[in-house]
Design a protein around this motif. Structure first.
Motif, PDB file in Angstrom:
ATOM      1  N   CYS A 127       2.101  -4.406  16.970  1.00  0.00           N
ATOM      2  CA  CYS A 127       1.059  -3.254  18.051  1.00  0.00           C
ATOM      3  C   CYS A 127       2.101  -2.206  17.958  1.00  0.00           C
ATOM      4  CB  CYS A 127       0.253  -3.684  19.098  1.00  0.00           C
ATOM      5  SG  CYS A 127       2.278  -4.600  20.360  1.00  0.00           S
ATOM      6  N   CYS A 128       3.432  -2.083  17.673  1.00  0.00           N
ATOM      7  CA  CYS A 128       3.828  -0.984  18.277  1.00  0.00           C
ATOM      8  C   CYS A 128       4.898  -0.596  17.292  1.00  0.00           C
ATOM      9  CB  CYS A 128       5.128  -1.082  18.998  1.00  0.00           C
ATOM     10  SG  CYS A 128       6.336  -2.179  18.924  1.00  0.00           S
ATOM     11  N   ALA A 129       3.746  -0.945  15.897  1.00  0.00           N
ATOM     12  CA  ALA A 129       4.515  -0.459  14.579  1.00  0.00           C
ATOM     13  C   ALA A 129       4.628   0.974  14.356  1.00  0.00           C
ATOM     14  CB  ALA A 129       3.333  -0.661  13.682  1.00  0.00           C
ATOM     15  N   GLY A 130       5.455   0.991  13.505  1.00  0.00           N
ATOM     16  CA  GLY A 130       5.268   2.841  13.484  1.00  0.00           C
ATOM     17  C   GLY A 130       4.661   3.216  12.176  1.00  0.00           C
ATOM     18  N   SER A 131       3.274   2.970  12.435  1.00  0.00           N
ATOM     19  CA  SER A 131       2.716   3.627  10.851  1.00  0.00           C
ATOM     20  C   SER A 131       2.555   4.834  10.699  1.00  0.00           C
ATOM     21  CB  SER A 131       1.096   2.664  11.659  1.00  0.00           C
ATOM     22  OG  SER A 131       0.614   3.216  12.883  1.00  0.00           O
ATOM     23  N   ARG A 132       2.838   5.432  11.683  1.00  0.00           N
ATOM     24  CA  ARG A 132       2.368   7.532  11.239  1.00  0.00           C
ATOM     25  C   ARG A 132       3.577   8.062  11.159  1.00  0.00           C
ATOM     26  NH1 ARG A 132      -0.269  10.719  15.552  1.00  0.00           N
ATOM     27  NH2 ARG A 132       0.586   9.100  17.483  1.00  0.00           N
ATOM     28  N   LEU A 133       3.992   8.384   9.857  1.00  0.00           N
ATOM     29  CA  LEU A 133       5.399   8.892  10.137  1.00  0.00           C
ATOM     30  C   LEU A 133       5.291  10.586   9.888  1.00  0.00           C
ATOM     31  CD1 LEU A 133       8.138   9.205   8.843  1.00  0.00           C
ATOM     32  CD2 LEU A 133       7.863   8.703   7.033  1.00  0.00           C
ATOM     33  N   ALA A 171      -2.157 -17.819  -4.788  1.00  0.00           N
ATOM     34  CA  ALA A 171      -2.662 -17.673  -3.942  1.00  0.00           C
ATOM     35  C   ALA A 171      -2.362 -17.635  -2.607  1.00  0.00           C
ATOM     36  CB  ALA A 171      -2.269 -19.724  -3.464  1.00  0.00           C
ATOM     37  N   GLY A 172      -2.793 -17.602  -1.160  1.00  0.00           N
ATOM     38  CA  GLY A 172      -2.581 -17.050   0.119  1.00  0.00           C
ATOM     39  C   GLY A 172      -3.566 -14.837  -0.216  1.00  0.00           C
ATOM     40  N   TYR A 173      -2.699 -15.097   1.300  1.00  0.00           N
ATOM     41  CA  TYR A 173      -2.701 -13.655   1.531  1.00  0.00           C
ATOM     42  C   TYR A 173      -2.049 -12.523   1.454  1.00  0.00           C
ATOM     43  CZ  TYR A 173      -6.273 -16.812   3.784  1.00  0.00           C
ATOM     44  OH  TYR A 173      -7.114 -18.047   4.122  1.00  0.00           O
ATOM     45  N   TRP A 174      -2.152 -11.472   0.477  1.00  0.00           N
ATOM     46  CA  TRP A 174      -1.176 -10.937  -0.182  1.00  0.00           C
ATOM     47  C   TRP A 174      -1.760  -9.253  -0.029  1.00  0.00           C
ATOM     48  CZ3 TRP A 174       3.521 -13.825   0.628  1.00  0.00           C
ATOM     49  CH2 TRP A 174       3.192 -15.064   1.042  1.00  0.00           C
ATOM     50  N   PHE A 175      -0.679  -8.277   0.750  1.00  0.00           N
ATOM     51  CA  PHE A 175      -0.466  -6.916   0.597  1.00  0.00           C
ATOM     52  C   PHE A 175       0.199  -6.147   0.204  1.00  0.00           C
ATOM     53  CE2 PHE A 175      -2.009  -2.847   1.269  1.00  0.00           C
ATOM     54  CZ  PHE A 175      -3.214  -2.728   1.341  1.00  0.00           C
ATOM     55  N   ARG A 176       1.029  -5.030  -0.354  1.00  0.00           N
ATOM     56  CA  ARG A 176       1.692  -4.745  -1.416  1.00  0.00           C
ATOM     57  C   ARG A 176       2.395  -3.575  -0.051  1.00  0.00           C
ATOM     58  NH1 ARG A 176      -0.757  -5.248  -5.587  1.00  0.00           N
ATOM     59  NH2 ARG A 176       0.633  -6.393  -7.567  1.00  0.00           N
ATOM     60  N   PRO A 177       3.798  -3.747   0.691  1.00  0.00           N
ATOM     61  CA  PRO A 177       3.624  -2.359   1.298  1.00  0.00           C
ATOM     62  C   PRO A 177       3.276  -0.664   0.760  1.00  0.00           C
ATOM     63  CG  PRO A 177       5.603  -4.097   0.763  1.00  0.00           C
ATOM     64  CD  PRO A 177       4.812  -4.347  -0.522  1.00  0.00           C
ATOM     65  N   THR A 178       2.959  -0.590   2.007  1.00  0.00           N
ATOM     66  CA  THR A 178       2.532   0.718   0.909  1.00  0.00           C
ATOM     67  C   THR A 178       2.628   2.530   1.800  1.00  0.00           C
ATOM     68  OG1 THR A 178       0.338  -0.764  -0.156  1.00  0.00           O
ATOM     69  CG2 THR A 178      -0.137   1.930   0.380  1.00  0.00           C
ATOM     70  N   LEU A 179       2.350   3.186   0.928  1.00  0.00           N
ATOM     71  CA  LEU A 179       2.305   4.978   1.534  1.00  0.00           C
ATOM     72  C   LEU A 179       1.811   5.694   1.464  1.00  0.00           C
ATOM     73  CD1 LEU A 179       3.564   7.567   0.590  1.00  0.00           C
ATOM     74  CD2 LEU A 179       6.483   5.500   0.844  1.00  0.00           C
ATOM     75  N   PHE A 180       0.974   6.625   2.269  1.00  0.00           N
ATOM     76  CA  PHE A 180      -0.260   7.611   1.550  1.00  0.00           C
ATOM     77  C   PHE A 180       0.128   9.129   2.517  1.00  0.00           C
ATOM     78  CE2 PHE A 180      -3.057   4.058   2.232  1.00  0.00           C
ATOM     79  CZ  PHE A 180      -4.062   4.617   1.150  1.00  0.00           C
ATOM     80  N   THR A 181       0.678   9.871   1.450  1.00  0.00           N
ATOM     81  CA  THR A 181       1.610  10.977   1.278  1.00  0.00           C
ATOM     82  C   THR A 181      -0.353  11.656   1.230  1.00  0.00           C
ATOM     83  OG1 THR A 181       1.051  11.560  -0.444  1.00  0.00           O
ATOM     84  CG2 THR A 181       3.097  10.966   0.822  1.00  0.00           C
ATOM     85  N   SER A 207       1.351   5.817   6.834  1.00  0.00           N
ATOM     86  CA  SER A 207       0.549   7.030   6.999  1.00  0.00           C
ATOM     87  C   SER A 207       1.558   8.413   6.961  1.00  0.00           C
ATOM     88  CB  SER A 207      -0.961   7.288   7.766  1.00  0.00           C
ATOM     89  OG  SER A 207      -1.690   6.869   7.091  1.00  0.00           O
ATOM     90  N   VAL A 208       1.930   9.729   5.961  1.00  0.00           N
ATOM     91  CA  VAL A 208       3.050  10.616   6.137  1.00  0.00           C
ATOM     92  C   VAL A 208       2.783  11.691   6.596  1.00  0.00           C
ATOM     93  CG1 VAL A 208       4.866  11.477   5.130  1.00  0.00           C
ATOM     94  CG2 VAL A 208       4.689   8.800   5.113  1.00  0.00           C
ATOM     95  N   LEU A 209       2.561  12.566   7.240  1.00  0.00           N
ATOM     96  CA  LEU A 209       2.204  13.840   8.013  1.00  0.00           C
ATOM     97  C   LEU A 209       3.132  14.393   7.861  1.00  0.00           C
ATOM     98  CD1 LEU A 209       0.621  11.374   9.852  1.00  0.00           C
ATOM     99  CD2 LEU A 209      -0.983  13.731  10.528  1.00  0.00           C
ATOM    100  N   THR A 210       2.937  16.187   7.911  1.00  0.00           N
ATOM    101  CA  THR A 210       4.409  16.953   8.598  1.00  0.00           C
ATOM    102  C   THR A 210       4.187  17.889   9.730  1.00  0.00           C
ATOM    103  OG1 THR A 210       3.446  18.209   6.856  1.00  0.00           O
ATOM    104  CG2 THR A 210       4.849  16.385   6.019  1.00  0.00           C
ATOM    105  N   PHE A 211       5.928  17.951  10.037  1.00  0.00           N
ATOM    106  CA  PHE A 211       5.060  19.192  10.757  1.00  0.00           C
ATOM    107  C   PHE A 211       6.258  19.673  10.510  1.00  0.00           C
ATOM    108  CE2 PHE A 211       8.357  16.163  11.935  1.00  0.00           C
ATOM    109  CZ  PHE A 211       9.806  16.914  12.678  1.00  0.00           C
ATOM    110  N   ARG A 212       6.868  21.178  11.705  1.00  0.00           N
ATOM    111  CA  ARG A 212       7.294  22.310  11.268  1.00  0.00           C
ATOM    112  C   ARG A 212       8.246  22.075  12.250  1.00  0.00           C
ATOM    113  NH1 ARG A 212       4.153  27.059   8.124  1.00  0.00           N
ATOM    114  NH2 ARG A 212       3.062  26.179   6.434  1.00  0.00           N
ATOM    115  N   THR A 213       7.547  22.382  14.260  1.00  0.00           N
ATOM    116  CA  THR A 213       8.448  22.457  14.855  1.00  0.00           C
ATOM    117  C   THR A 213       8.442  21.674  15.418  1.00  0.00           C
ATOM    118  OG1 THR A 213       6.536  23.642  15.816  1.00  0.00           O
ATOM    119  CG2 THR A 213       8.002  24.810  14.831  1.00  0.00           C
ATOM    120  N   PRO A 214       8.847  21.128  16.800  1.00  0.00           N
ATOM    121  CA  PRO A 214       9.368  20.053  17.811  1.00  0.00           C
ATOM    122  C   PRO A 214       7.940  20.102  18.082  1.00  0.00           C
ATOM    123  CG  PRO A 214      11.105  21.168  18.160  1.00  0.00           C
ATOM    124  CD  PRO A 214      10.968  21.773  16.663  1.00  0.00           C
TER     125      PRO A 214
END
Length: 500
Positions: free
Chosen positions: A309-315, A384-394, A413-420
């Motif tokens: 639930c606390c996964a860092g799913s947005r980079l 057999a079984g339920y599998w999903f490759r490690p995936t990233l989106f830019t 999911s990868v997003l960018t920023f410029r300032t804090p």
């Protein structure tokens, strides 16, 4: 790529690398899980009993799709029997001195340690997560939570909740499938330490370790009725959370179900805590130690197949280091080993269920349709079984579904920023508020960011680090209430002495 190899569990695991440095299979024996019965009833009043109904559900090994066992679909009558057993046990259990309750919790913790290999293998078989995670993370934390709250049992007067804090009564607890035994420990340990009795419902896809924990309760000599376990799907959970004779409901799971429970209990005297979904931002600044950050990113989203639930799913990465960081991240993702959860070399195991795999697949396809660029390492998946490759989106925008919705899978999911300031704005632009990560060498920036991020847990130069002494919980649609630490006692106490 080297040819995939059969393990003794029957699943295929692709060998990684080549030549002298190919990884050989290192399987853990499934026999270490002990005997798995063909069918299970409920654990009520200290005994395994048959259900009042005839419906049975099946739990499968997600790595093989093989049926492991059948278990009872709990009825309203079953739930009522369990609540009545917990109510009967409450008077004597709550009257025990805290030091006596602590002895039982200490005993449970020691038995968990003694049986840790058995429990770790059973968890991996039923859940799909890699054995090295259940062995090295889940089981040590399960024991640690029981040890920690055993220490609190005779010190409640000094916990900061008044001079005579009282237990609430019967606690109804519903746990999810991503950390079955650990979520059980998070809930049962503080409830028992504070003098409450429990009726717990495990997830319908992962009931086996909860039922094995019932055996541990008997082995520890826990008084009958103090812990009761009723299995079943959402119908059983609804019957439990709406039962008129429970004093406390603790739920970990999806936000829609948590919202329904909150509506159900509104206006009642039943105390409620909710730990729900998340869409955490893992924020990397240009002065961060990038190699360390890459490891934190991988741990943040691919640990437990992203079923966190606390996964860092947005980079969120600062623009000036985006290319360098993504190149390093892709190289690291290319080394991840996907396959047999019982292979000690496996990094990413099986998705927990066909339904969850369909959810992950649908959202990943939505990301492509909406214009984000998808990348995944080239790796064979078992047949057999339920599998999903490690995936990233830019190329992800904040309007994309993959940036807004909880995927609960190995998708970044990868997003960018410029300032804090922009990083804070983007990180907080979510209906969730469970966790966040900050990567920078500047302590002042860490504190500045942490004070502005609307997240219950903020990690600095690390991610997914848990400790029983530290509270965990969120804001907004991530729920309310805290589990762990001194704060985890409060949901099970009433300083005004609720009539029970």
């Amino acid at each position: 790529m080297a040819k995939s190899k059969k393990t003794e569990t029957g699943t295929e695991r692709p060998a990684r690398g080549g030549g002298l440095f190919a990884y050989a299979p290192a399987p853990e024996s499934p026999a270490a899980a002990g005997e798995i019965a063909t069918g299970y009833g409920h654990f009520i009043g200290g005994e395994f009993v048959d259900s009042s109904g005839s419906e049975a559900l099946k739990t499968v090994n997600p790595a093989t799709e093989q049926v492991l066992a059948e278990f009872a679909q709990g009825t309203e009558e079953d739930v009522d029997r369990a609540v009545r057993a917990a109510r009967r046990a409450f008077a004597d259990w709550s009257a025990l001195p805290g030091s006596e309750r602590a002895k039982y919790l200490f005993r449970i913790a020691r038995i968990v340690q003694e049986r840790s290999r058995e429990l770790a293998v059973l968890e991996s078989i039923d859940n799909g997560k890699p054995i090295r995670e259940t062995r090295d993370v889940d089981l040590p934390l399960v024991a640690a939570h029981f040890f920690y709250y055993a220490g609190w049992a005779d010190k409640l007067d000094y916990a900061g909740y008044g001079p005579n804090p009282r237990p609430l009564g019967v606690a109804a607890q519903v746990i999810p499938w991503n950390f079955p035994l650990l979520m059980l420990a998070w809930k049962i340990a503080p409830a028992l330490a504070t003098g409450n009795t429990v009726v717990l419902k495990p997830a319908e896809t992962t009931p086996l370790t909860a039922l094995r924990f019932a055996e541990i309760c008997r082995q520890a000599g826990l008084p009958k009725g103090v812990v009761n376990i009723v299995t079943g799907d959402g119908r059983t959970g609804a019957a439990l959370t709406s039962h008129p004779d429970v004093n406390k409901v603790a739920f970990t799971g999806s936000t829609p179900v948590g919202r329904a429970i909150a509506k159900q209990l509104a206006g009642t005297r039943t105390k409620l805590s909710l730990e729900l979904g998340g869409k955490a931002a893992n924020i990397v600044f240009d002065d961060a130690p990038l190699d360390q950050a890459v490891e934190g990113i991988v741990n943040g989203i691919f640990f437990n197949q992203g079923h966190v639930c606390c996964a860092g799913s947005r980079l969120l990465v600062q623009e000036s280091v985006q290319d360098e960081l993504l190149d390093a991240l892709k190289r690291r993702m290319g080394t991840l080993r996907v396959g047999d959860p019982l292979d000690k070399n496996t990094d990413v195991g099986a998705i927990n269920s066909a339904a969850q795999l369909a959810r992950i697949t649908e959202l990943a396809e939505a990301g492509e349709r909406e214009g984000a660029e998808r990348w995944a390492p080239d790796c064979e998946l078992p047949g057999a079984g339920y599998w999903f490759r490690p995936t990233l989106f830019t190329g992800v925008s904040q309007a994309h579904r993959i940036a807004r919705e909880e995927i609960f899978g190995p998708v970044l999911s990868v997003l960018t920023f410029r300032t804090p300031a922009e990083a804070v704005e983007k990180a907080n632009n979510t209906p969730y508020g469970l966790s966040a990560g900050i990567w920078t060498e500047k302590g002042s920036r860490i504190l500045w960011m942490a004070n502005r991020l609307r997240a219950g847990v903020v990690w600095a130069n690390t991610f997914n680090k848990f400790d029983p002494t530290s509270p965990f919980g969120g804001y907004k649609e991530s729920g309310y209430g805290r589990e762990g630490g001194r704060h985890g006692l409060e949901p099970y106490l009433n300083v005004e002495a609720l009539d029970v």
